[in-house]
Write an enzyme that holds these catalytic residues in place. Sequence first.
Site, PDB file in Angstrom:
ATOM      1  N   LEU A 110       0.860  -1.183   0.000  1.00  0.00           N
ATOM      2  CA  LEU A 110       0.000   0.000   0.000  1.00  0.00           C
ATOM      3  C   LEU A 110       0.892   1.226   0.000  1.00  0.00           C
ATOM      4  O   LEU A 110       1.801   1.338   0.824  1.00  0.00           O
ATOM      5  CB  LEU A 110      -0.913   0.010   1.233  1.00  0.00           C
ATOM      6  N   VAL A 141       4.756  -1.106   2.982  1.00  0.00           N
ATOM      7  CA  VAL A 141       4.343   0.254   2.642  1.00  0.00           C
ATOM      8  C   VAL A 141       5.245   0.752   1.518  1.00  0.00           C
ATOM      9  O   VAL A 141       6.472   0.614   1.583  1.00  0.00           O
ATOM     10  CB  VAL A 141       4.431   1.184   3.873  1.00  0.00           C
ATOM     11  N   LYS A 142       4.622   1.315   0.491  1.00  0.00           N
ATOM     12  CA  LYS A 142       5.376   1.780  -0.670  1.00  0.00           C
ATOM     13  C   LYS A 142       5.784   3.244  -0.488  1.00  0.00           C
ATOM     14  O   LYS A 142       4.951   4.095  -0.180  1.00  0.00           O
ATOM     15  CB  LYS A 142       4.550   1.635  -1.948  1.00  0.00           C
ATOM     16  N   ILE A 143       7.064   3.496  -0.714  1.00  0.00           N
ATOM     17  CA  ILE A 143       7.613   4.856  -0.680  1.00  0.00           C
ATOM     18  C   ILE A 143       8.330   5.111  -2.002  1.00  0.00           C
ATOM     19  O   ILE A 143       9.175   4.313  -2.408  1.00  0.00           O
ATOM     20  CB  ILE A 143       8.598   5.029   0.484  1.00  0.00           C
TER      21      ILE A 143
END
Length: 372
Positions: A110, A141-143
Amino acid sequence: MSSPTFSPLHSLSALGQSVWIDFLSREAIRGGHLQQLIDCDAVVGATSNPTIFQKAMSAGDAYDEQLRELGSDDAEQVFWTLAEQDIREACDLFRPIWEQGLGRDGYVSLEVDPRLAYDSLRTFREAIRIHETVDRPNLLVKIPATKPGLAAIEDVIAKGRSINVTLIFSLTRYAEVAESYIRGLERLVAEGGDPGKVASVASFFVSRIDTEADRRLDELSPAHAHEELKGRLAVANAKLAYRHYRQLFHGPRWEYLAGKGATPQRVLWASTSTKNPDYRDTLYVEDLIGPDTINTMPEETVRAFQDHGRPRPLLQDGLAEAQAVLDQLADVGVDYDDVTDTLEREGVEKFEASFHELIDALGAKLGTLAPA
């Protein structure tokens, strides 16, 4: 029904490459379609992004019941509530894979709010918030791999949280991403944390590289004098990135972390659907098969590879030719750094635009569902 254990995608897995699906929707999660992809197509993880959620939430009525229950007119807050619920359920669906594989696969991604791509501190805080709210060990978690994103990535890893680094286009930026991961792990270990609980993948984008490089070749030579260079940069770029991966996660520095339980940040091939109809529809799968990698595919690419894909380990072949492609493109006037810088900037802009469209569409839907 027994699973097709000798299908092309299962053969891909046997060669060391994990198959993830670049798609997610509530309908697919609850209706059994995602489970079918797991059972029949060797899918062991899922990725999402603002564009995927924009398509899923703007169509159909799968979210209407929860929208009514929420009774809120704050479209942005509603989005996060809906998305986090979807991700939670998808994580639960993939949890057995995560447990059986000791955390190698079974992850769901996400993305942080794409509007924060150039703000390190707010990206860090948002990544931690998402991890705490979703509360699943198999969440990534996507960065985005912007310059400010690198600092956030290191800081989140140092807090023992798992990250999918997205929108990587250049070899230089990939090296910086891997360094951020390793530094984050070193900080975590120094503070007494357990790196064995941290996972990360580096999402290296593929097909967009060819789209942009081919466009520039056409501008340079309308008479098609450089046809032999078209459709070659993306695979060459990815092969050189994988070579760097194999060099980075070796040696005393890494062996110390591995001894503490750390796992390498695997390379994930993203944007692997073929945009140019003149190219093979399985090009960005077949040419990038190798051990300890992931390919996240849209469903049409899954179907194409299952139908006629050829699973052969080609990722480490032709490295000299790959470097030659970059050199030849430079010789004819295609600026590699400008290509990758442009794609990073446009990637952030596209996700931000999708996020705005999504919020607008949810706002409109909330208006239609509001009681008279």
